[in-house]
Design an enzyme around this catalytic site. Structure first.
Site, PDB file in Angstrom:
ATOM      1  N   ASN A 180       4.716  19.307  92.850  1.00 24.26           N
ATOM      2  CA  ASN A 180       4.808  18.651  94.148  1.00 24.26           C
ATOM      3  C   ASN A 180       4.257  19.594  95.252  1.00 24.26           C
ATOM      4  O   ASN A 180       4.238  20.883  95.221  1.00 24.26           O
ATOM      5  CB  ASN A 180       6.467  18.538  94.748  1.00 24.26           C
ATOM      6  N   PRO A 237      12.525  17.261  88.547  1.00 24.88           N
ATOM      7  CA  PRO A 237      11.584  17.779  89.260  1.00 24.88           C
ATOM      8  C   PRO A 237      10.104  17.083  89.299  1.00 24.88           C
ATOM      9  O   PRO A 237       9.755  16.201  88.214  1.00 24.88           O
ATOM     10  CB  PRO A 237      11.256  19.171  88.873  1.00 24.88           C
ATOM     11  N   ASP A 238       9.360  16.978  90.469  1.00 27.10           N
ATOM     12  CA  ASP A 238       8.480  16.169  90.469  1.00 27.10           C
ATOM     13  C   ASP A 238       7.332  17.125  90.231  1.00 27.10           C
ATOM     14  O   ASP A 238       6.252  17.687  90.820  1.00 27.10           O
ATOM     15  CB  ASP A 238       8.247  16.079  92.034  1.00 27.10           C
ATOM     16  N   ILE A 239       6.929  17.038  88.737  1.00 24.43           N
ATOM     17  CA  ILE A 239       5.780  17.568  87.916  1.00 24.43           C
ATOM     18  C   ILE A 239       5.152  16.702  87.016  1.00 24.43           C
ATOM     19  O   ILE A 239       4.940  17.194  85.692  1.00 24.43           O
ATOM     20  CB  ILE A 239       6.580  18.836  87.389  1.00 24.43           C
TER      21      ILE A 239
END
Ligand code: SPV
Ligand code: MG
Length: 577
Positions: A139, A75-77
């Site tokens: 995100n 995930p974009d974290i």
């Protein structure tokens, strides 16, 4: 990896600023690995602008945190580490030559950000965009996610520290406003923009996940005013993912100078992969998936495999060139010494003349050696050679013997007279040459008188040069205009040493000319009194007369011909030295 876009960091880094300076609206596409980088870098379409045909392409590459993370299954974290991001960045840089803008997430803490700036600038990245959220960010596009904005002063300090650490003026730090993403009013975005501009940022990106472009257009209006107030003209950036009905033209006229298409290669690849995987499962074979896939050849071409194949083939061609040594004639001068043996079997320093030649060829990886024997055929031998026979050696010339080896000529070949010795580097240079027909020619003939009784093959170069102490002669000028033994030595520029190389095309031209002469001519021809005695140099002169280009490779000494006892003594002296 394709090497076609190879570029150094310092050649790339300033390209983004240069485009902006030219007033160009910079169109950017996302890439998340080498392959998508090549696509973003190289793709072109034909279009029209103001009634004129134009080639459209992307101007820069966006190294996205969303797609870099997603392509790693994350995930974009900010969970993918900077080192891992840097690896992707380098992977893309290695195969592209357009400027890269890196998505720097929050930039981490202020000290970490300094290192990030330094590392990106060093590898040739043109800009980093950092967003004003608290680490670790979430995100921006997903609804219902808590978005924590950073204190604007703390963020401004990060910008200042980043700007101070960069080494060149090429690198840009752009601040990304997340106010609208976090549900804050426009005023918050405008105030933050002012703070960051005062801190020295090179540009502002206004982010939005609205389906309409109204709010970013509104911001652009405010931005014009702020810029006026602060007397600044810093780049304005947008990412039209959710409001993508808006055209680049509309965005540009609202004042946006960088437009980033931020995730489309990953999303389209993902969709295609799903469909292909499902199709194979459904049909239990891959035939039905073929229309969904590129050909393997297309991928090979894109990543440079076909270039490698071509280079391999070129390499192979320059390594495995067949060598033909016509050695069929009887030698009148060494008749006694040889006692029925062919001249190639003359001993010099414990080795035969032929063995010396084979050694020189082998030293240059040339192992496909064919000797055309005639006189003393049974006594002709050397390790690792093929022997062909010219049974008619008594009647024909050396050229008849050469053409006994015609089958070896088809893909190009080297011809070597059987009575010469030379240094290894002559063959090495010759093997690397690209001309279709090339003769090795010694220029020392200009500096001494020919020995009495020696028949030499002279050359007159097309561009005659008087010997000068210093000069530059480009290879393309080295063209033969005349060749033959009856040329006046005083007008000759070079001597042909009896070594020549023909490419596939050159060999075709040679064979074609030879066949035509043998079939259609009789009697005296070029320097020969009769066509049956046609020499190699006669054939080459005929080719020149017919318009074929014959080059020469110039050498200065480094070779010996063995025509008499004196030459043997000289050779023995050279070898013993
Ligand atoms: C990204 O591409 O990673 C971005 C843009 O940061 S967005 O996903 O829209 O936040
Ligand atoms: Mg991102």
């Amino acid at each position: 990896m394709t090497l076609l876009n190879n570029i150094l960091p310092e050649q790339r880094r300033g390209k983004l600023k240069a485009l902006l300076k030219m007033g160009k609206t910079v169109r950017v596409l996302e890439a998340h690995n080498g392959l998508s980088g090549i696509i973003a870098n190289n793709i072109q379409v034909e279009g029209e602008s103001e009634g004129k045909p134009v080639i459209r392409e992307f101007d820069a590459i966006w190294e996205s945190s969303l797609t870099d993370s997603a392509s790693k299954g994350h995930p974009d974290i900010e969970v993918v580490t900077f080192d891992s991001r840097l690896q992707t960045i380098n992977e893309i840089l290695a195969v592209t030559n357009k400027p890269m803008i890196v998505d720097g997430d929050t930039g981490g803490d202020v000290n970490a950000f300094e290192y990030t700036v330094s590392k990106l600038e060093r590898v040739g990245v043109s800009a980093i965009i950092i967003e004003d959220k608290v680490f670790p960010k979430r995100n921006s596009l997903e609804a219902g996610v808590q978005q924590n904005l950073e204190d604007p002063e703390i963020f401004a300090q990060k910008i200042r520290r980043g700007k101070e650490i960069q080494n060149t003026d090429d690198f840009m730090i752009i601040a990304r406003l997340e106010s609208l993403i976090a549900g804050k009013p426009m005023e918050d975005a405008v105030n933050r923009a002012k703070t960051y501009l005062r801190a020295g940022v090179d540009g502002i990106m206004i982010h939005s996940k609205s389906k309409s472009s109204d709010e970013i257009f509104q911001f652009a209006q405010h931005y014009k005013e702020i810029s006026k107030q602060l007397n600044l003209n810093k780049t304005l950036v947008c990412v039209p993912t959710t409001y993508n009905q808006t055209t680049e033209k509309e965005l540009a006229s609202a004042g946006f100078q960088i437009i980033i298409h931020a995730n489309h290669l990953l999303r389209s690849a993902y969709k295609a992969m799903l469909e292909t995987a499902q199709t194979i499962l459904r049909d239990q074979r891959s035939l039905e998936a073929d229309p969904l896939c590129s050909t393997v050849g297309e991928i090979f071409k894109t990543v440079g495999f076909l270039d490698v194949k071509e280079k391999d083939q070129e390499n192979e061609q320059s390594k495995n060139i067949p060598v033909l040594i016509p050695a069929a004639g009887e030698d009148p001068i060494f008749k006694k010494t040889l006692n029925g043996k062919p001249k190639a079997m003359l001993e010099i320093c414990g080795k035969t003349l032929l063995e010396h030649q084979v050694q020189t060829l082998n030293n240059n990886d040339l192992a496909d050696i064919t000797v055309i024997a005639g006189y003393g055929r049974d006594q002709m031998h050397a390790e690792g050679i093929n022997i062909l026979e010219n049974p008619d050696f008594k009647n024909g010339s050396m050229l008849n013997s050469l053409f006994v080896g015609k089958k070896k000529m088809n893909n190009g070949f080297i011809m070597l007279y059987s009575d010469i010795l030379m240094e290894d580097n002559i063959i090495k240079d010759l093997a690397s040459r690209k001309e279709d027909i090339i003769l090795v020619a010694d220029n020392s003939t200009q500096y001494h008188e020919p020995q009495e009784g020696n028949i030499l093959d002279f050359i007159i170069a097309k561009n005659q040069h008087k010997p000068a102490r210093r000069e530059i002669r480009f290879a393309s000028e080295n063209v033969v205009s005349k060749i033959g033994s009856k040329i006046n030595p005083e007008t000759a520029s070079h001597e042909f040493i009896g070594v020549a190389r023909f490419s596939k095309t050159g060999a075709e031209q040679l064979i074609e000319t030879y066949n035509d002469i043998v079939k259609n001519y009789q009697g005296q021809f070029q320097e020969s009194d009769d066509i049956s005695q046609l020499n190699f140099t006669d054939l080459i002169q005929e080719m020149i007369d017919r318009g074929f280009l014959v080059h020469f490779m110039e050498i200065h000494k480094g070779w010996l011909e063995i025509h008499n006892e004196e030459h043997i003594a000289l050779a023995e002296k050279s070898f013993s030295e």
